[in-house]
Design a protein around this motif. Sequence first.
Motif, PDB file in Angstrom:
ATOM      1  N   PRO A 289      41.792   6.488  14.948  1.00  0.00           N
ATOM      2  CA  PRO A 289      41.493   7.854  15.386  1.00  0.00           C
ATOM      3  C   PRO A 289      40.556   7.914  16.593  1.00  0.00           C
ATOM      4  O   PRO A 289      40.724   8.780  17.467  1.00  0.00           O
ATOM      5  CB  PRO A 289      40.852   8.499  14.157  1.00  0.00           C
ATOM      6  N   ASP A 290      39.577   7.025  16.659  1.00  0.00           N
ATOM      7  CA  ASP A 290      38.671   7.025  17.808  1.00  0.00           C
ATOM      8  C   ASP A 290      39.403   6.619  19.084  1.00  0.00           C
ATOM      9  O   ASP A 290      39.180   7.204  20.157  1.00  0.00           O
ATOM     10  CB  ASP A 290      37.496   6.077  17.555  1.00  0.00           C
ATOM     11  N   ASN A 291      40.284   5.623  18.977  1.00  0.00           N
ATOM     12  CA  ASN A 291      41.102   5.235  20.132  1.00  0.00           C
ATOM     13  C   ASN A 291      42.006   6.384  20.560  1.00  0.00           C
ATOM     14  O   ASN A 291      42.198   6.641  21.756  1.00  0.00           O
ATOM     15  CB  ASN A 291      41.966   4.016  19.797  1.00  0.00           C
ATOM     16  N   ALA A 292      42.574   7.081  19.578  1.00  0.00           N
ATOM     17  CA  ALA A 292      43.466   8.201  19.874  1.00  0.00           C
ATOM     18  C   ALA A 292      42.727   9.299  20.628  1.00  0.00           C
ATOM     19  O   ALA A 292      43.259   9.885  21.577  1.00  0.00           O
ATOM     20  CB  ALA A 292      44.063   8.748  18.581  1.00  0.00           C
ATOM     21  N   GLU A 293      41.505   9.568  20.213  1.00  0.00           N
ATOM     22  CA  GLU A 293      40.715  10.595  20.883  1.00  0.00           C
ATOM     23  C   GLU A 293      40.363  10.176  22.308  1.00  0.00           C
ATOM     24  O   GLU A 293      40.432  10.983  23.248  1.00  0.00           O
ATOM     25  CB  GLU A 293      39.438  10.860  20.083  1.00  0.00           C
ATOM     26  N   ARG A 294      40.019   8.918  22.473  1.00  0.00           N
ATOM     27  CA  ARG A 294      39.683   8.427  23.807  1.00  0.00           C
ATOM     28  C   ARG A 294      40.898   8.481  24.736  1.00  0.00           C
ATOM     29  O   ARG A 294      40.794   8.881  25.905  1.00  0.00           O
ATOM     30  CB  ARG A 294      39.143   7.003  23.706  1.00  0.00           C
ATOM     31  N   LEU A 295      42.048   8.074  24.207  1.00  0.00           N
ATOM     32  CA  LEU A 295      43.276   8.123  25.009  1.00  0.00           C
ATOM     33  C   LEU A 295      43.638   9.563  25.353  1.00  0.00           C
ATOM     34  O   LEU A 295      44.092   9.856  26.467  1.00  0.00           O
ATOM     35  CB  LEU A 295      44.431   7.454  24.258  1.00  0.00           C
ATOM     36  N   TRP A 296      43.449  10.474  24.408  1.00  0.00           N
ATOM     37  CA  TRP A 296      43.794  11.879  24.657  1.00  0.00           C
ATOM     38  C   TRP A 296      42.975  12.426  25.827  1.00  0.00           C
ATOM     39  O   TRP A 296      43.522  13.078  26.730  1.00  0.00           O
ATOM     40  CB  TRP A 296      43.549  12.716  23.410  1.00  0.00           C
ATOM     41  N   ARG A 297      41.676  12.144  25.815  1.00  0.00           N
ATOM     42  CA  ARG A 297      40.819  12.631  26.903  1.00  0.00           C
ATOM     43  C   ARG A 297      41.227  12.019  28.240  1.00  0.00           C
ATOM     44  O   ARG A 297      41.264  12.704  29.278  1.00  0.00           O
ATOM     45  CB  ARG A 297      39.356  12.317  26.582  1.00  0.00           C
ATOM     46  N   LEU A 298      41.523  10.719  28.221  1.00  0.00           N
ATOM     47  CA  LEU A 298      41.965  10.047  29.436  1.00  0.00           C
ATOM     48  C   LEU A 298      43.276  10.641  29.946  1.00  0.00           C
ATOM     49  O   LEU A 298      43.444  10.898  31.150  1.00  0.00           O
ATOM     50  CB  LEU A 298      42.140   8.549  29.172  1.00  0.00           C
ATOM     51  N   SER A 299      44.213  10.888  29.046  1.00  0.00           N
ATOM     52  CA  SER A 299      45.529  11.418  29.428  1.00  0.00           C
ATOM     53  C   SER A 299      45.387  12.820  30.006  1.00  0.00           C
ATOM     54  O   SER A 299      46.054  13.150  31.018  1.00  0.00           O
ATOM     55  CB  SER A 299      46.453  11.440  28.206  1.00  0.00           C
ATOM     56  N   GLU A 300      44.559  13.648  29.401  1.00  0.00           N
ATOM     57  CA  GLU A 300      44.316  14.986  29.954  1.00  0.00           C
ATOM     58  C   GLU A 300      43.758  14.908  31.375  1.00  0.00           C
ATOM     59  O   GLU A 300      44.170  15.661  32.268  1.00  0.00           O
ATOM     60  CB  GLU A 300      43.349  15.754  29.061  1.00  0.00           C
ATOM     61  N   GLU A 301      42.848  13.978  31.577  1.00  0.00           N
ATOM     62  CA  GLU A 301      42.247  13.810  32.898  1.00  0.00           C
ATOM     63  C   GLU A 301      43.290  13.362  33.926  1.00  0.00           C
ATOM     64  O   GLU A 301      43.342  13.870  35.054  1.00  0.00           O
ATOM     65  CB  GLU A 301      41.122  12.777  32.808  1.00  0.00           C
ATOM     66  N   LEU A 302      44.145  12.427  33.520  1.00  0.00           N
ATOM     67  CA  LEU A 302      45.128  11.881  34.459  1.00  0.00           C
ATOM     68  C   LEU A 302      46.235  12.868  34.807  1.00  0.00           C
ATOM     69  O   LEU A 302      46.680  12.935  35.956  1.00  0.00           O
ATOM     70  CB  LEU A 302      45.736  10.596  33.887  1.00  0.00           C
ATOM     71  N   VAL A 303      46.716  13.625  33.813  1.00  0.00           N
ATOM     72  CA  VAL A 303      47.827  14.554  34.101  1.00  0.00           C
ATOM     73  C   VAL A 303      47.335  15.919  34.563  1.00  0.00           C
ATOM     74  O   VAL A 303      48.133  16.761  34.968  1.00  0.00           O
ATOM     75  CB  VAL A 303      48.767  14.721  32.882  1.00  0.00           C
TER      76      VAL A 303
END
Length: 304
Positions: A289-303
């Motif tokens: 879950p922590d990795n998922a949250e980190r990836l979600w924030r990164l993905s929002e930033e990138l797209v």
Amino acid sequence: MNQEADEIIAGHDLTGKETIVTGGYGAVGYETAKAFAGAGARVVLAGRDQGKGEAAAAQLRAATGNDKVVFRHLDLASLESVTTWARKHAATGRPLHVLVTNAAVMAGPLTRTADGFESQFGVNHLAHFAFTLGLLPCLRAAGNARVVCLTSSAHRRGDIDYDDPNYERRPYDPWQAYGQSKTANALFSVGFTARHAGDGVTANAVMPGAISSGLQRHLSADDMRARGWDDRSGWKTPSQGAATSVWAAVTPELAGVGGRYLEDCAIATPWTQDGSPPRGHYLPYALDPDNAERLWRLSEELVG
């Protein structure tokens, strides 16, 4: 024993249901779409190759007797194409009951999408991230909608490099890049479910198995032999590979359940021992879950 997609869909009536399958004109995607169409669903094949897409839609209409199978052009290497497509579909007001993010690229040379992303991370994860979120109003409108995210046992090749996911500074490794993108697909199902299960929408990650398909187009005969892939006697057929995608879309067992890694029409379990995980297992970081949250924030930033 490997199950077939038509065995899984048997007894399910999808009349009146809306489904979208990215890459739905080839191999696993085609067999997934065929199962949905045979059960009466409206099926949208989304992909880049207009000729293959139109031909597959015609073949599916003829094979199933279902005239509600259509192709719509979608370029996952362009966020403009992805967001425009999703916006137009959302504007129709049609509820979306099942979205299968099936399309992928694997182990090619270093190339970049129109937006500058490393192609495997960009196409396999970021495009589907933006596409799914763009279709969220349709998924919410369906009630109890399901997103099926195709992942792979290749997630074992690597976690996400959150500091350099697009290989702007580190040396490019095609297999590590593919593994990163497949880890991202699994983590997306966790992050998406955490945010939207309350809206009646869940996502699960599906490992279809080893299947001969267009995914291997970047591999030479020597590459295939080096990996032991010249003998494909133990591989699944496309229909067998599609079985778990179909199961994820229709089984009552997964009603309201998301953030799982699925393989062989079952919920897989984490592998915490030494050595390579056997079938039916995944490495824990792929659903953390922590990795998922980190990836979600990164993905929002990138797209954006």
